[in-house]
Design an enzyme around this catalytic site. Sequence first.
Site, PDB file in Angstrom:
ATOM      1  N   HIS A 111       0.816  -1.209   0.000  1.00 11.37           N
ATOM      2  CA  HIS A 111       0.000   0.000   0.000  1.00 11.37           C
ATOM      3  C   HIS A 111       0.851   1.261   0.000  1.00 11.37           C
ATOM      4  O   HIS A 111       0.378   2.325  -0.402  1.00 11.37           O
ATOM      5  CB  HIS A 111      -0.955  -0.015   1.191  1.00 11.37           C
ATOM      6  CG  HIS A 111      -2.114  -0.936   1.001  1.00 11.37           C
ATOM      7  ND1 HIS A 111      -3.380  -0.666   1.465  1.00 11.37           N
ATOM      8  CD2 HIS A 111      -2.209  -2.141   0.375  1.00 11.37           C
ATOM      9  CE1 HIS A 111      -4.198  -1.650   1.137  1.00 11.37           C
ATOM     10  NE2 HIS A 111      -3.502  -2.564   0.476  1.00 11.37           N
ATOM     11  N   HIS A 124      -1.800 -12.514  -2.042  1.00 13.83           N
ATOM     12  CA  HIS A 124      -2.826 -13.208  -1.275  1.00 13.83           C
ATOM     13  C   HIS A 124      -2.427 -14.631  -0.916  1.00 13.83           C
ATOM     14  O   HIS A 124      -3.244 -15.378  -0.390  1.00 13.83           O
ATOM     15  CB  HIS A 124      -4.148 -13.175  -2.040  1.00 13.83           C
ATOM     16  CG  HIS A 124      -4.747 -11.804  -2.100  1.00 13.83           C
ATOM     17  ND1 HIS A 124      -5.885 -11.505  -2.817  1.00 13.83           N
ATOM     18  CD2 HIS A 124      -4.359 -10.636  -1.519  1.00 13.83           C
ATOM     19  CE1 HIS A 124      -6.164 -10.218  -2.687  1.00 13.83           C
ATOM     20  NE2 HIS A 124      -5.241  -9.672  -1.903  1.00 13.83           N
TER      21      HIS A 124
END
Length: 733
Positions: free
Chosen positions: A97, A265
């Site tokens: 992020h 993920h």
Amino acid sequence: MNNESKCPFAAAHGVRSPATARANRDWWPNQLNLNILHQHAPASNPLGEDFDYAAEFNTLDLAALKQDLYALMTMSQDWWPADWGHYGGLFIRMAWHSAGTYRTADGRGGGGTGNQRFAPLNSWPDNGNLDKARRLLWPIKQKYGNKISWADLMILAGNCALESMGFKTFGFGGGRADIWQPEEDIYWGAEKEWLATSDKPDSRYSGERQLENPLAAVQMGLIYVNPEGPDGNPDPVASGRDVRETFARMAMNDEETVALVAGGHTFGKAHGAGDPKLVGPEPEGAPIEAQGLGWINSFGTGHGVHTTTSGIEGAWKPNPTKWDNGYFDMLFGYEWALTRSPAGAHQWVAQNVKPEDMIPDAHDPSKKHPPMMTTADLSLRFDPIYEPIARRFHKNPADFADAFARAWFKLTHRDMGPKSRYLGPEVPAEDLIWQDPIPRLDHPLIDAADIATLKAMVLASGVSIAELVSTAWASASTFRGSDMRGGANGARIRLAPQKDWDVNQPAQLAKVLSVLGDIQAGFNAAAPGGKKVSLADLIVLGGCAAVEAAARAAGHVVEVPFTPGRMDASQEQTDVESFAVLEPIADGFRNYQKQVYAVSAEELLVDKAQLLTLSAPEMTVLVGGLRVLGANAGGSPHGVFTRRPQTLSNDFFVNLLDMSTAWKPAGDSFEGRDRKSGELKWTATRVDLVFGSNSQLRALAEVYAQDDAKEKFVRDFVAAWNKVMNLDRFDVK
């Protein structure tokens, strides 16, 4: 004494602070914002102007720092317990992020400045609970001090998280210097509420879901896509279109996108254990006693098993703290049913799960859960382009690992500019096309005598001062301080796509480059000892020679600084699609605008100046000088307020401020006529007239219009010109 009356200022003047008063932009919302040209001033930096981060980083024991980061991964803290006893997933998300705000359109965003520490990013909904990750890192930052910036540490922590869970990363380059205040130059969208959907006012979408430029996220406060689907609609195919658009705007192709989604993920989990209404305000809105921690959760313990972040709950694969191919095993091994998390978010749960694929609870070993997928995850299975890529990676784990390693490296280094800026022992040896490689210097450089000879040859070549200045400016002004791309080094102005850009006047450019190429060839053939001049150097040198000649014509003898050492890149080293985003939609310095935009021409000028790292005075003197030198695109007469073109005079400012001229709109431009006779004197654009209209810019223009400013104008123009010509010379900085 009453405590409230102890302050004499408050007693005399009331208790309101200046912060409660209406600012100028509240009164005049269309006022031109020049503050973005002066952000990150030295006064805001506690390390001082003399601090050299590169030198400090080079004293860092990187191996020792990494060992401390590896140890941190499993040092679970009671105030924020680690999932499965390992913080890896949290730090991967923090690094992702940090870097993932980058967008190609203007090069802004990304992890290169440590901006995740400040508003708005520190309080974006998508960055929920990343404040905890940075607090976990603080003891390490405290230990190593100025040897490692927050910007570098956040990215390195992501790398170490991956490595601690068995993944081999592609490498790491340091060199990201911290900023010390929020960035004001980045447009994140016009919406007035977080996570506003596309049907709300000021939407970033128009037409058939056309995302506004330069944005690269689907909603205000998200990094990329809404994991629940477009506007929360759980449609995997539609989500795939959003994923493709947003990742492409961050310079990722389809294969890189699949690798990043699946690789990221592979680790950790999403958190949506309880009612989002029980989560407190973000860091910027939190009370003072929270000490900068936000999202305090009143559900249960507020952390661990009770954590609520995105609202989605669960993990993707049975072993969330180890690198393996489990993500694809789950994605293709099960059918998926739509459900809602305890927080109410749309997500998908695997059906008829085998016992060995049930996932241990992150904090309660007595419980197990089926794998989950987000709507965005399922786009890798149901999007017709992503699906075959994902299946290939599933069958070829080594290819997947290599693709993820390279895509992760690109994600975390894309905004750093050329490889020469990378620091440390883990910089990969391989040159990558997205790094805009330039050949290494392989010949002796020209000396002062050669420079003088080449200047004379260029000025005698028949190419005009205006053409030489225009060509040098076109070459150098592609630089973007946002992601350190572009600039004169490489001479890519002679290559596709830059040679064909309308703003560069392709026919004129080809003529100038042909003449300069002949001069280069002749000089290099005759020079002794293998000495050479690159075309990149000669383009800049030609502009410098032209500026000197124009100054002489105005009665000023000046030497424009010139440092050789640029090299010429090849077309094979130039990704045409990647460089296409550097084409200016407007360049006010050349009085060019590709089309009419919602943003004013003067705002586009300031935006361009900010990307060129210019101050308001530098922007002002460059516009005034380039106008009289004849650098306008297409030879436009707008703003050429002089009767002696190609002479480096302050005529632009003198005539702009002449009160005998009255200005009126004339179509898309303006006419300046004599107030008494009505005779047409000049024509101009908004970019020209803003230097007389805006109070700050007029104050600067007045300085250069003064009778005693002629020499100062030339001196300041040369300094600003030299700055732009060398913005990409990281080899000499």
